[in-house]
Design an enzyme around this catalytic site. Structure first.
Site, PDB file in Angstrom:
ATOM      1  N   SER A  15       0.839  17.983  12.308  1.00 53.92           N
ATOM      2  CA  SER A  15      -0.058  18.492  13.279  1.00 53.92           C
ATOM      3  C   SER A  15       0.333  19.616  14.352  1.00 53.92           C
ATOM      4  O   SER A  15       1.432  19.723  14.452  1.00 53.92           O
ATOM      5  CB  SER A  15      -0.781  17.037  14.050  1.00 53.92           C
ATOM      6  OG  SER A  15      -1.940  17.696  14.820  1.00 53.92           O
ATOM      7  N   ASP A  36       6.164  12.875   9.660  1.00 55.58           N
ATOM      8  CA  ASP A  36       5.160  12.484  10.596  1.00 55.58           C
ATOM      9  C   ASP A  36       5.015  10.832  10.579  1.00 55.58           C
ATOM     10  O   ASP A  36       4.973  10.458   9.177  1.00 55.58           O
ATOM     11  CB  ASP A  36       3.955  13.493  10.413  1.00 55.58           C
ATOM     12  CG  ASP A  36       3.170  13.434  11.758  1.00 55.58           C
ATOM     13  OD1 ASP A  36       3.011  14.502  12.166  1.00 55.58           O
ATOM     14  OD2 ASP A  36       2.531  12.412  11.954  1.00 55.58           O
ATOM     15  N   ASP A  62       8.560   7.377  11.285  1.00 53.19           N
ATOM     16  CA  ASP A  62       8.465   6.728  12.750  1.00 53.19           C
ATOM     17  C   ASP A  62       9.907   7.277  13.266  1.00 53.19           C
ATOM     18  O   ASP A  62      10.583   6.488  13.272  1.00 53.19           O
ATOM     19  CB  ASP A  62       8.155   5.505  12.873  1.00 53.19           C
ATOM     20  CG  ASP A  62       8.053   4.916  14.348  1.00 53.19           C
ATOM     21  OD1 ASP A  62       8.081   5.805  15.150  1.00 53.19           O
ATOM     22  OD2 ASP A  62       7.227   3.773  14.389  1.00 53.19           O
ATOM     23  N   ASN A  89      10.054  17.403  17.583  1.00 54.47           N
ATOM     24  CA  ASN A  89       8.772  17.830  18.083  1.00 54.47           C
ATOM     25  C   ASN A  89       7.751  16.759  18.412  1.00 54.47           C
ATOM     26  O   ASN A  89       6.772  16.780  18.959  1.00 54.47           O
ATOM     27  CB  ASN A  89       8.138  18.861  17.110  1.00 54.47           C
ATOM     28  CG  ASN A  89       6.727  19.027  17.410  1.00 54.47           C
ATOM     29  OD1 ASN A  89       6.174  19.791  18.420  1.00 54.47           O
ATOM     30  ND2 ASN A  89       5.721  18.387  16.459  1.00 54.47           N
ATOM     31  N   TYR A 153       5.417  10.504  30.656  1.00 52.84           N
ATOM     32  CA  TYR A 153       5.551  11.549  29.783  1.00 52.84           C
ATOM     33  C   TYR A 153       6.233  12.650  30.206  1.00 52.84           C
ATOM     34  O   TYR A 153       7.329  12.983  29.484  1.00 52.84           O
ATOM     35  CB  TYR A 153       4.145  12.142  29.229  1.00 52.84           C
ATOM     36  CG  TYR A 153       3.846  13.493  28.609  1.00 52.84           C
ATOM     37  CD1 TYR A 153       4.239  13.380  27.025  1.00 52.84           C
ATOM     38  CD2 TYR A 153       3.952  14.337  29.002  1.00 52.84           C
ATOM     39  CE1 TYR A 153       4.146  14.806  26.396  1.00 52.84           C
ATOM     40  CE2 TYR A 153       4.020  15.657  28.518  1.00 52.84           C
ATOM     41  CZ  TYR A 153       3.916  15.629  26.919  1.00 52.84           C
ATOM     42  OH  TYR A 153       3.748  16.931  26.464  1.00 52.84           O
ATOM     43  N   LYS A 157      10.062  14.088  29.005  1.00 53.23           N
ATOM     44  CA  LYS A 157      10.416  15.360  28.722  1.00 53.23           C
ATOM     45  C   LYS A 157      11.505  16.053  29.592  1.00 53.23           C
ATOM     46  O   LYS A 157      12.136  16.871  29.009  1.00 53.23           O
ATOM     47  CB  LYS A 157       9.094  16.218  28.908  1.00 53.23           C
ATOM     48  CG  LYS A 157       7.933  15.846  27.973  1.00 53.23           C
ATOM     49  CD  LYS A 157       8.386  16.284  26.379  1.00 53.23           C
ATOM     50  CE  LYS A 157       7.056  16.011  25.514  1.00 53.23           C
ATOM     51  NZ  LYS A 157       7.764  16.360  24.037  1.00 53.23           N
TER      52      LYS A 157
HETATM   53  P1  NAD Z   1      -0.273  16.545  18.155  1.00 52.41           P
HETATM   54  O1  NAD Z   1      -1.051  15.284  18.331  1.00 52.41           O
HETATM   55  O2  NAD Z   1      -1.263  17.504  17.303  1.00 52.41           O
HETATM   56  O3  NAD Z   1       0.952  16.307  17.047  1.00 52.41           O
HETATM   57  C1  NAD Z   1       1.868  15.267  17.355  1.00 52.41           C
HETATM   58  C2  NAD Z   1       2.413  14.822  16.041  1.00 52.41           C
HETATM   59  O4  NAD Z   1       3.251  13.928  16.359  1.00 52.41           O
HETATM   60  C3  NAD Z   1       1.216  14.118  15.455  1.00 52.41           C
HETATM   61  O5  NAD Z   1       0.833  14.452  13.972  1.00 52.41           O
HETATM   62  C4  NAD Z   1       1.641  12.361  15.474  1.00 52.41           C
HETATM   63  O6  NAD Z   1       1.413  11.742  14.239  1.00 52.41           O
HETATM   64  C5  NAD Z   1       3.022  12.834  15.454  1.00 52.41           C
HETATM   65  N1  NAD Z   1       3.936  11.413  16.087  1.00 52.41           N
HETATM   66  C6  NAD Z   1       3.377  10.925  16.988  1.00 52.41           C
HETATM   67  N2  NAD Z   1       4.154   9.689  17.067  1.00 52.41           N
HETATM   68  C7  NAD Z   1       5.034   9.787  16.162  1.00 52.41           C
HETATM   69  C8  NAD Z   1       6.220   8.917  15.758  1.00 52.41           C
HETATM   70  N3  NAD Z   1       6.465   7.665  16.368  1.00 52.41           N
HETATM   71  N4  NAD Z   1       7.148   9.413  14.685  1.00 52.41           N
HETATM   72  C9  NAD Z   1       6.800  10.506  14.161  1.00 52.41           C
HETATM   73  N5  NAD Z   1       5.740  11.327  14.352  1.00 52.41           N
HETATM   74  C10 NAD Z   1       4.983  11.163  15.346  1.00 52.41           C
HETATM   75  O7  NAD Z   1       0.449  17.285  19.437  1.00 52.41           O
HETATM   76  P2  NAD Z   1       0.977  18.636  19.696  1.00 52.41           P
HETATM   77  O8  NAD Z   1       0.294  18.884  20.624  1.00 52.41           O
HETATM   78  O9  NAD Z   1       1.421  19.573  18.300  1.00 52.41           O
HETATM   79  O10 NAD Z   1       2.433  18.026  20.286  1.00 52.41           O
HETATM   80  C11 NAD Z   1       3.765  18.442  19.687  1.00 52.41           C
HETATM   81  C12 NAD Z   1       4.918  18.370  20.682  1.00 52.41           C
HETATM   82  O11 NAD Z   1       4.372  19.359  21.658  1.00 52.41           O
HETATM   83  C13 NAD Z   1       4.830  16.873  21.527  1.00 52.41           C
HETATM   84  O12 NAD Z   1       6.041  16.711  21.593  1.00 52.41           O
HETATM   85  C14 NAD Z   1       4.153  17.379  22.803  1.00 52.41           C
HETATM   86  O13 NAD Z   1       4.344  16.377  23.921  1.00 52.41           O
HETATM   87  C15 NAD Z   1       4.626  18.722  23.064  1.00 52.41           C
HETATM   88  N6  NAD Z   1       3.602  19.634  23.899  1.00 52.41           N
HETATM   89  C16 NAD Z   1       2.366  19.862  23.700  1.00 52.41           C
HETATM   90  C17 NAD Z   1       1.481  20.395  24.699  1.00 52.41           C
HETATM   91  C18 NAD Z   1       0.182  20.777  24.408  1.00 52.41           C
HETATM   92  O14 NAD Z   1      -0.497  21.170  25.351  1.00 52.41           O
HETATM   93  N7  NAD Z   1      -0.378  20.393  23.013  1.00 52.41           N
HETATM   94  C19 NAD Z   1       2.168  20.939  25.723  1.00 52.41           C
HETATM   95  C20 NAD Z   1       3.443  20.607  26.005  1.00 52.41           C
HETATM   96  C21 NAD Z   1       4.319  20.012  25.264  1.00 52.41           C
END
Ligand code: NAD
Length: 263
Positions: A15, A36, A62, A89, A153, A157
């Site tokens: 994702s 994922d 996981d 990620n 969170y 981080k």
């Molecule tokens: P998203 O929800 O689109 O994707 C996250 C993915 O991680 C999902 O597909 C989910 O199934 C997977 N996931 C969750 N728990 C898991 C586990 N235990 N094992 C394996 N996979 C798992 O979110 P995103 O925005 O693409 O986030 C990706 C990373 O970027 C995250 O670490 C998030 O904290 C970080 N981030 C996102 C943002 C933002 O604004 N979107 C900002 C800063 C940091």
């Protein structure tokens, strides 16, 4: 092509940011394992990679579970040998104010973000060192750099940033580079609940960013590609904000208070 003959594992690759990184790496010649929690998402990313002419597989894993990570790592190593690039990620965010969050909220943030990065790094770093080096890349957040809410969170981080620094220092002599990307607000499904409650959230957030927009997953993927490639061969232990200028400051106070006019 910057990643020919490289094998990359991208956790949370099904994702948002993880998918964009997977596609960007595959477009540069890497064989990508999108891992994922949700298998269909991982398989969909692999399908997108294949349709774009790249090489990729999707696997369910996981990252917060040691047995699941071990199974994933064994499968990947058997199929491809050692991994060259690991992107930690996978992530989620639960809870904020400590007066209302539950222990389970705290635990899930740390289990997925911190323990996940620990388990995955541990699973792959040995193979990287054996073959002379590798790249660890961790997706943290600007939340880990100062106090802007989502306390569990953000604390996880922040921990990830220090973890990466220690990996970079301890294993630098063995050819390991470890770096962090700290994204600002990026339009991905992680925001779905918030957008459902508040459809204007990204328009409002855009105003606090110096570059006056929120980010797209591809903004992060481009930085990830740079840090994972040999273009960054002398860069290790850094945290790169990909945040439209936010960590430099925000002019929201000046524009809303009229301070410049008073001066
Ligand atoms: P998203 O929800 O689109 O994707 C996250 C993915 O991680 C999902 O597909 C989910 O199934 C997977 N996931 C969750 N728990 C898991 C586990 N235990 N094992 C394996 N996979 C798992 O979110 P995103 O925005 O693409 O986030 C990706 C990373 O970027 C995250 O670490 C998030 O904290 C970080 N981030 C996102 C943002 C933002 O604004 N979107 C900002 C800063 C940091």
């Amino acid at each position: 092509m910057k990643l020919v003959n490289r094998v990359a594992v991208v956790t949370g690759g099904g994702s948002g940011i993880g998918r964009a990184i997977s596609l960007a790496f595959a477009a540069e010649g890497a064989t990508v394992v999108a891992a994922d929690l949700v298998e269909e998402r991982a398989l969909e990313t692999a399908d997108l990679i294949e349709r774009a002419g790249g090489k990729g597989i999707g696997v369910q894993a996981d990252v917060s579970n040691a047995a699941s990570v071990a199974e994933m790592a064994t499968g990947v190593t058997n199929a491809y040998g050692a991994v060259d690039i690991l992107v930690n990620n996978a992530g989620l965010s639960r809870g904020g104010d400590i007066r209302t969050i539950e222990e389970a909220d705290w635990d899930i943030n740390f289990d997925v973000i911190m323990k996940g990065a620990f388990l995955c790094s541990k699973a792959f770093i040995g193979g990287m060192i054996e073959r002379g080096g590798g790249v660890l890349l961790h997706i943290a957040s600007v939340n880990g750099m100062y106090g802007i809410g989502e306390e569990p969170y953000s604390a996880a981080k922040a921990g990830l940033i220090n973890f990466s620094q220690n990996l970079a220092v301890r294993h630098g002599a063995e050819g390991i580079r470890s770096n962090v990307i700290a994204p600002g607000s990026i339009v991905t499904p992680i925001w779905n609940h918030t957008v459902h409650r508040d459809p204007e959230v990204f328009n409002r957030l855009a105003k606090i960013y110096p570059l006056r927009r929120v980010g797209q997953p591809e903004d992060v993927a481009k930085a990830a590609l740079f840090l994972a490639s040999d273009d960054a061969s002398w860069i290790s232990g850094v945290t790169l904000p990909v945040d439209g200028g936010l960590t430099a400051g925000t002019d929201i106070f000046r524009t809303t208070s009229g301070a410049d006019e008073r001066a």
